[in-house]
Design a protein around this motif. Structure first.
Motif, PDB file in Angstrom:
ATOM      1  N   MET A   1      -1.243  73.153  60.003  1.00  0.00           N
ATOM      2  CA  MET A   1       0.128  72.650  60.001  1.00  0.00           C
ATOM      3  C   MET A   1       1.050  73.729  59.452  1.00  0.00           C
ATOM      4  O   MET A   1       0.952  74.115  58.298  1.00  0.00           O
ATOM      5  N   GLN A   2       1.967  74.253  60.269  1.00  0.00           N
ATOM      6  CA  GLN A   2       2.858  75.312  59.865  1.00  0.00           C
ATOM      7  C   GLN A   2       3.868  74.789  58.854  1.00  0.00           C
ATOM      8  O   GLN A   2       4.288  73.633  58.892  1.00  0.00           O
ATOM      9  N   SER A   3       4.299  75.684  57.940  1.00  0.00           N
ATOM     10  CA  SER A   3       5.183  75.276  56.858  1.00  0.00           C
ATOM     11  C   SER A   3       6.502  74.715  57.368  1.00  0.00           C
ATOM     12  O   SER A   3       6.975  73.682  56.895  1.00  0.00           O
ATOM     13  N   ARG A   4       7.094  75.382  58.370  1.00  0.00           N
ATOM     14  CA  ARG A   4       8.398  74.933  58.863  1.00  0.00           C
ATOM     15  C   ARG A   4       8.298  73.549  59.481  1.00  0.00           C
ATOM     16  O   ARG A   4       9.150  72.682  59.247  1.00  0.00           O
ATOM     17  N   HIS A   5       7.258  73.316  60.268  1.00  0.00           N
ATOM     18  CA  HIS A   5       7.063  71.994  60.872  1.00  0.00           C
ATOM     19  C   HIS A   5       6.776  70.949  59.806  1.00  0.00           C
ATOM     20  O   HIS A   5       7.238  69.810  59.906  1.00  0.00           O
ATOM     21  N   SER A   6       6.024  71.334  58.770  1.00  0.00           N
ATOM     22  CA  SER A   6       5.692  70.402  57.699  1.00  0.00           C
ATOM     23  C   SER A   6       6.938  69.981  56.934  1.00  0.00           C
ATOM     24  O   SER A   6       7.103  68.801  56.586  1.00  0.00           O
ATOM     25  N   VAL A   7       7.825  70.929  56.653  1.00  0.00           N
ATOM     26  CA  VAL A   7       9.076  70.610  55.961  1.00  0.00           C
ATOM     27  C   VAL A   7       9.921  69.666  56.806  1.00  0.00           C
ATOM     28  O   VAL A   7      10.515  68.709  56.285  1.00  0.00           O
ATOM     29  N   PHE A   8       9.986  69.924  58.100  1.00  0.00           N
ATOM     30  CA  PHE A   8      10.759  69.053  59.002  1.00  0.00           C
ATOM     31  C   PHE A   8      10.182  67.641  59.011  1.00  0.00           C
ATOM     32  O   PHE A   8      10.926  66.651  58.927  1.00  0.00           O
ATOM     33  N   ILE A   9       8.855  67.534  59.097  1.00  0.00           N
ATOM     34  CA  ILE A   9       8.214  66.213  59.112  1.00  0.00           C
ATOM     35  C   ILE A   9       8.443  65.492  57.786  1.00  0.00           C
ATOM     36  O   ILE A   9       8.731  64.289  57.763  1.00  0.00           O
TER      37      ILE A   9
ATOM     38  N   PHE B   1       2.697  69.550  51.188  1.00  0.00           N
ATOM     39  CA  PHE B   1       3.279  68.396  51.876  1.00  0.00           C
ATOM     40  C   PHE B   1       3.021  67.122  51.073  1.00  0.00           C
ATOM     41  O   PHE B   1       3.942  66.322  50.844  1.00  0.00           O
ATOM     42  N   ILE B   2       1.783  66.925  50.640  1.00  0.00           N
ATOM     43  CA  ILE B   2       1.427  65.724  49.880  1.00  0.00           C
ATOM     44  C   ILE B   2       2.157  65.705  48.535  1.00  0.00           C
ATOM     45  O   ILE B   2       2.654  64.655  48.092  1.00  0.00           O
ATOM     46  N   ALA B   3       2.252  66.867  47.880  1.00  0.00           N
ATOM     47  CA  ALA B   3       2.939  66.941  46.597  1.00  0.00           C
ATOM     48  C   ALA B   3       4.416  66.567  46.747  1.00  0.00           C
ATOM     49  O   ALA B   3       4.968  65.805  45.943  1.00  0.00           O
ATOM     50  N   GLY B   4       5.059  67.124  47.773  1.00  0.00           N
ATOM     51  CA  GLY B   4       6.464  66.805  48.017  1.00  0.00           C
ATOM     52  C   GLY B   4       6.673  65.340  48.348  1.00  0.00           C
ATOM     53  O   GLY B   4       7.619  64.706  47.861  1.00  0.00           O
ATOM     54  N   MET B   5       5.776  64.777  49.151  1.00  0.00           N
ATOM     55  CA  MET B   5       5.868  63.374  49.529  1.00  0.00           C
ATOM     56  C   MET B   5       5.723  62.471  48.304  1.00  0.00           C
ATOM     57  O   MET B   5       6.503  61.545  48.083  1.00  0.00           O
ATOM     58  N   PHE B   6       4.714  62.754  47.477  1.00  0.00           N
ATOM     59  CA  PHE B   6       4.484  61.936  46.285  1.00  0.00           C
ATOM     60  C   PHE B   6       5.652  62.066  45.308  1.00  0.00           C
ATOM     61  O   PHE B   6       6.102  61.075  44.717  1.00  0.00           O
ATOM     62  N   TYR B   7       6.156  63.287  45.127  1.00  0.00           N
ATOM     63  CA  TYR B   7       7.211  63.526  44.139  1.00  0.00           C
ATOM     64  C   TYR B   7       8.507  62.804  44.503  1.00  0.00           C
ATOM     65  O   TYR B   7       9.216  62.308  43.621  1.00  0.00           O
ATOM     66  N   LEU B   8       8.813  62.722  45.786  1.00  0.00           N
ATOM     67  CA  LEU B   8      10.106  62.176  46.217  1.00  0.00           C
ATOM     68  C   LEU B   8      10.041  60.725  46.682  1.00  0.00           C
ATOM     69  O   LEU B   8      11.079  60.162  47.050  1.00  0.00           O
ATOM     70  N   THR B   9       8.849  60.121  46.666  1.00  0.00           N
ATOM     71  CA  THR B   9       8.748  58.734  47.129  1.00  0.00           C
ATOM     72  C   THR B   9       7.986  57.841  46.160  1.00  0.00           C
ATOM     73  O   THR B   9       7.652  56.707  46.512  1.00  0.00           O
ATOM     74  N   ASN B  10       7.686  58.305  44.943  1.00  0.00           N
ATOM     75  CA  ASN B  10       6.978  57.443  43.993  1.00  0.00           C
ATOM     76  C   ASN B  10       7.911  56.335  43.490  1.00  0.00           C
ATOM     77  O   ASN B  10       9.127  56.398  43.654  1.00  0.00           O
ATOM     78  N   THR B  11       7.325  55.325  42.863  1.00  0.00           N
ATOM     79  CA  THR B  11       8.104  54.154  42.470  1.00  0.00           C
ATOM     80  C   THR B  11       9.170  54.480  41.422  1.00  0.00           C
ATOM     81  O   THR B  11      10.216  53.827  41.383  1.00  0.00           O
ATOM     82  N   TYR B  12       8.938  55.495  40.591  1.00  0.00           N
ATOM     83  CA  TYR B  12       9.934  55.846  39.577  1.00  0.00           C
ATOM     84  C   TYR B  12      11.245  56.279  40.224  1.00  0.00           C
ATOM     85  O   TYR B  12      12.314  55.733  39.929  1.00  0.00           O
ATOM     86  N   ILE B  13      11.168  57.259  41.111  1.00  0.00           N
ATOM     87  CA  ILE B  13      12.408  57.784  41.691  1.00  0.00           C
ATOM     88  C   ILE B  13      13.042  56.776  42.648  1.00  0.00           C
ATOM     89  O   ILE B  13      14.269  56.705  42.762  1.00  0.00           O
ATOM     90  N   LEU B  14      12.228  55.955  43.307  1.00  0.00           N
ATOM     91  CA  LEU B  14      12.797  54.911  44.167  1.00  0.00           C
ATOM     92  C   LEU B  14      13.614  53.916  43.346  1.00  0.00           C
ATOM     93  O   LEU B  14      14.718  53.525  43.748  1.00  0.00           O
ATOM     94  N   LEU B  15      13.102  53.516  42.184  1.00  0.00           N
ATOM     95  CA  LEU B  15      13.820  52.571  41.335  1.00  0.00           C
ATOM     96  C   LEU B  15      15.044  53.215  40.694  1.00  0.00           C
ATOM     97  O   LEU B  15      16.072  52.558  40.509  1.00  0.00           O
ATOM     98  N   VAL B  16      14.940  54.495  40.340  1.00  0.00           N
ATOM     99  CA  VAL B  16      16.087  55.200  39.760  1.00  0.00           C
ATOM    100  C   VAL B  16      17.257  55.229  40.745  1.00  0.00           C
ATOM    101  O   VAL B  16      18.401  54.900  40.391  1.00  0.00           O
ATOM    102  N   LEU B  17      16.988  55.609  41.972  1.00  0.00           N
ATOM    103  CA  LEU B  17      18.052  55.687  42.971  1.00  0.00           C
ATOM    104  C   LEU B  17      18.553  54.302  43.368  1.00  0.00           C
ATOM    105  O   LEU B  17      19.753  54.097  43.568  1.00  0.00           O
ATOM    106  N   ASP B  18      17.633  53.349  43.483  1.00  0.00           N
ATOM    107  CA  ASP B  18      18.031  52.000  43.849  1.00  0.00           C
ATOM    108  C   ASP B  18      18.901  51.368  42.763  1.00  0.00           C
ATOM    109  O   ASP B  18      19.767  50.542  43.050  1.00  0.00           O
ATOM    110  N   GLY B  19      18.694  51.767  41.507  1.00  0.00           N
ATOM    111  CA  GLY B  19      19.503  51.245  40.412  1.00  0.00           C
ATOM    112  C   GLY B  19      20.817  51.963  40.223  1.00  0.00           C
ATOM    113  O   GLY B  19      21.605  51.586  39.356  1.00  0.00           O
TER     114      GLY B  19
END
Length: 216
Positions: free
Chosen positions: A1-9, A120-138
């Motif tokens: 998986m190329q980096s540029r495509h991974s960032v886009f996905i 990719f997995i690190a970025g996904m986990f960091y930006l979609t975990n329950t902490y940051i979802l609740l912070v933004l939702d609040g």
């Protein structure tokens, strides 16, 4: 998986998760009340020890929230340039949140020599975990922005240890940015840097005197 495509996905998946932020109209929560255009424009001012808002229109003491003045100043600047509250939400907070969050985790992964799937997995986990979802939702959007910028700030400090004076200036600037977004993240950054310092001594077997001098 190329980096540029991974960032886009990764960006596309984040858009699917946060899609409601890009619907027309303001997005507000308990900690993000709707602000009128006149109130936003008045934020384009010098730091004030007394705020005209609060206490049922009588104003309130605001010294303890002066750390947020740069964000308020930018909001006032954008409002005077003609941007509405909904647009300021997106251009000042949410779009930078995605850009800084993805870029920060990707650059940190590269520094740690992680393969593309791991970044990719690190970025996904960091930006979609329950902490940051609740912070933004609040409505704690400046906390969300500090959270997104945190990996870049740590990476700047990490590189400054063996870097040149330019790298150290950038590290200091990154800590200042974290501080005015949310001062509590500075303490978390100090803790993480301390762990990195100990890691260098115990795992990488750095010479104690030289390692301490570099950190100092």
């Amino acid at each position: 998986m190329q980096s540029r495509h991974s960032v886009f996905i990764l960006g596309f998946i984040l858009f699917l998760i946060y899609w409601q932020w890009f619907l027309p109209g303001p997005k507000v929560a308990n900690d993000l009340p709707f602000v009128s255009s006149s109130a936003l424009k008045s934020s384009l001012n010098f730091p004030q020890a007394w705020s005209e808002y609060g206490a049922e229109g009588l104003g309130e003491y605001s010294v303890f929230t002066l750390w947020s003045w740069p964000t308020a100043f930018l909001s006032g600047l954008l409002a005077n340039l003609g941007l509405s509250f909904p647009l300021i939400e997106r251009f000042l907070i949410m779009i930078p949140f995605f850009i800084l969050g993805i870029l920060g985790m990707w650059k940190l992964g590269e520094d740690l020599k992680l393969p593309t799937p791991a970044k990719f997995i690190a970025g996904m986990f960091y930006l979609t975990n329950t902490y940051i979802l609740l912070v933004l939702d609040g409505g704690q959007l400046t906390i969300g922005l500090a959270y997104a910028f945190f990996p870049l700030s740590f990476l700047a400090v990490k590189r400054s240890i063996d870097g040149k004076i330019k790298d150290r200036i950038l590290a200091g600037l990154s800590i200042w940015i974290i501080g005015f977004l949310d001062i509590r993240f500075v303490y978390i950054l100090v803790l993480l840097c301390f762990l990195h310092f100990v890691y260098g001594l115990l795992i990488e077997r750095k010479k104690l005197k030289e390692w301490v001098l570099k950190w100092f």
